[in-house]
Scaffold this motif. Sequence first.
Motif, PDB file in Angstrom:
ATOM      1  N   THR A   1       0.862  -1.186   0.000  1.00 45.41           N
ATOM      2  CA  THR A   1       0.000   0.000   0.000  1.00 45.41           C
ATOM      3  C   THR A   1       0.898   1.237   0.000  1.00 45.41           C
ATOM      4  O   THR A   1       2.047   1.171   0.454  1.00 45.41           O
ATOM      5  CB  THR A   1      -0.910   0.055   1.241  1.00 45.41           C
ATOM      6  OG1 THR A   1      -0.096   0.236   2.401  1.00 45.41           O
ATOM      7  CG2 THR A   1      -1.756  -1.203   1.374  1.00 45.41           C
ATOM      8  N   PRO A   2       0.388   2.356  -0.469  1.00 48.07           N
ATOM      9  CA  PRO A   2       1.200   3.581  -0.436  1.00 48.07           C
ATOM     10  C   PRO A   2       1.682   3.941   0.968  1.00 48.07           C
ATOM     11  O   PRO A   2       2.796   4.453   1.133  1.00 48.07           O
ATOM     12  CB  PRO A   2       0.247   4.645  -0.985  1.00 48.07           C
ATOM     13  CG  PRO A   2      -0.719   3.894  -1.836  1.00 48.07           C
ATOM     14  CD  PRO A   2      -0.897   2.570  -1.154  1.00 48.07           C
TER      15      PRO A   2
ATOM     16  N   GLU B   1      -3.319   3.670  -7.888  1.00 50.02           N
ATOM     17  CA  GLU B   1      -2.768   4.255  -6.664  1.00 50.02           C
ATOM     18  C   GLU B   1      -1.384   4.868  -6.867  1.00 50.02           C
ATOM     19  O   GLU B   1      -0.710   5.225  -5.911  1.00 50.02           O
ATOM     20  CB  GLU B   1      -2.700   3.208  -5.562  1.00 50.02           C
ATOM     21  CG  GLU B   1      -4.051   2.788  -5.039  1.00 50.02           C
ATOM     22  CD  GLU B   1      -3.906   1.931  -3.796  1.00 50.02           C
ATOM     23  OE1 GLU B   1      -3.145   0.941  -3.837  1.00 50.02           O
ATOM     24  OE2 GLU B   1      -4.530   2.280  -2.791  1.00 50.02           O
TER      25      GLU B   1
ATOM     26  N   ALA C   1      -0.492   8.145  -5.148  1.00 49.40           N
ATOM     27  CA  ALA C   1      -0.427   8.012  -3.687  1.00 49.40           C
ATOM     28  C   ALA C   1       0.967   7.527  -3.269  1.00 49.40           C
ATOM     29  O   ALA C   1       1.518   8.000  -2.266  1.00 49.40           O
ATOM     30  CB  ALA C   1      -1.509   7.063  -3.183  1.00 49.40           C
ATOM     31  N   TYR C   2       1.556   6.601  -4.029  1.00 46.30           N
ATOM     32  CA  TYR C   2       2.930   6.157  -3.757  1.00 46.30           C
ATOM     33  C   TYR C   2       3.895   7.325  -3.895  1.00 46.30           C
ATOM     34  O   TYR C   2       4.797   7.517  -3.081  1.00 46.30           O
ATOM     35  CB  TYR C   2       3.343   5.030  -4.709  1.00 46.30           C
ATOM     36  CG  TYR C   2       2.797   3.687  -4.343  1.00 46.30           C
ATOM     37  CD1 TYR C   2       3.500   2.830  -3.506  1.00 46.30           C
ATOM     38  CD2 TYR C   2       1.578   3.247  -4.843  1.00 46.30           C
ATOM     39  CE1 TYR C   2       3.002   1.581  -3.170  1.00 46.30           C
ATOM     40  CE2 TYR C   2       1.070   2.000  -4.521  1.00 46.30           C
ATOM     41  CZ  TYR C   2       1.782   1.170  -3.682  1.00 46.30           C
ATOM     42  OH  TYR C   2       1.291  -0.056  -3.344  1.00 46.30           O
TER      43      TYR C   2
END
Length: 124
Positions: free
Chosen positions: A19-20, A52, A55-56
């Motif tokens: 996940t980020p 995503e 977001a990263y």
Amino acid sequence: MASSNKERFGNMLESLGGTPEEVRDFIVYSYHFIDDGLFFLNAREVLGRYPEGYAYIREAEKLLKNSGWEDDGELELLWIPPFIGVGVEDTYGIVCFHVKQSNNGTSWFASKIALPFKSLERCS
């Protein structure tokens, strides 16, 4: 997206965290004076194609700024091959974030795993 591209993106995400938010726990390093960026990829061009991706990028930029990056230069990705001794089960290698600070040439790296290179200065 073709199957091989999905697999490559999956490998890249595994290197960048599931996940980020996992980017917040990356290890940051600095290094002075990388003169040739031939093998770096623009993070926005690569990650911006995926749901995503930005977001990263935001998490990586926050982490690098908190470690001393002065917010100049372009965020990039660097793939480090497995034969160098880092990566996912020694088969894929890893992808880490990189930015070269424009005003003094300092490079900043953020990696999910510790990098075994003595010339890198660990910042976090």
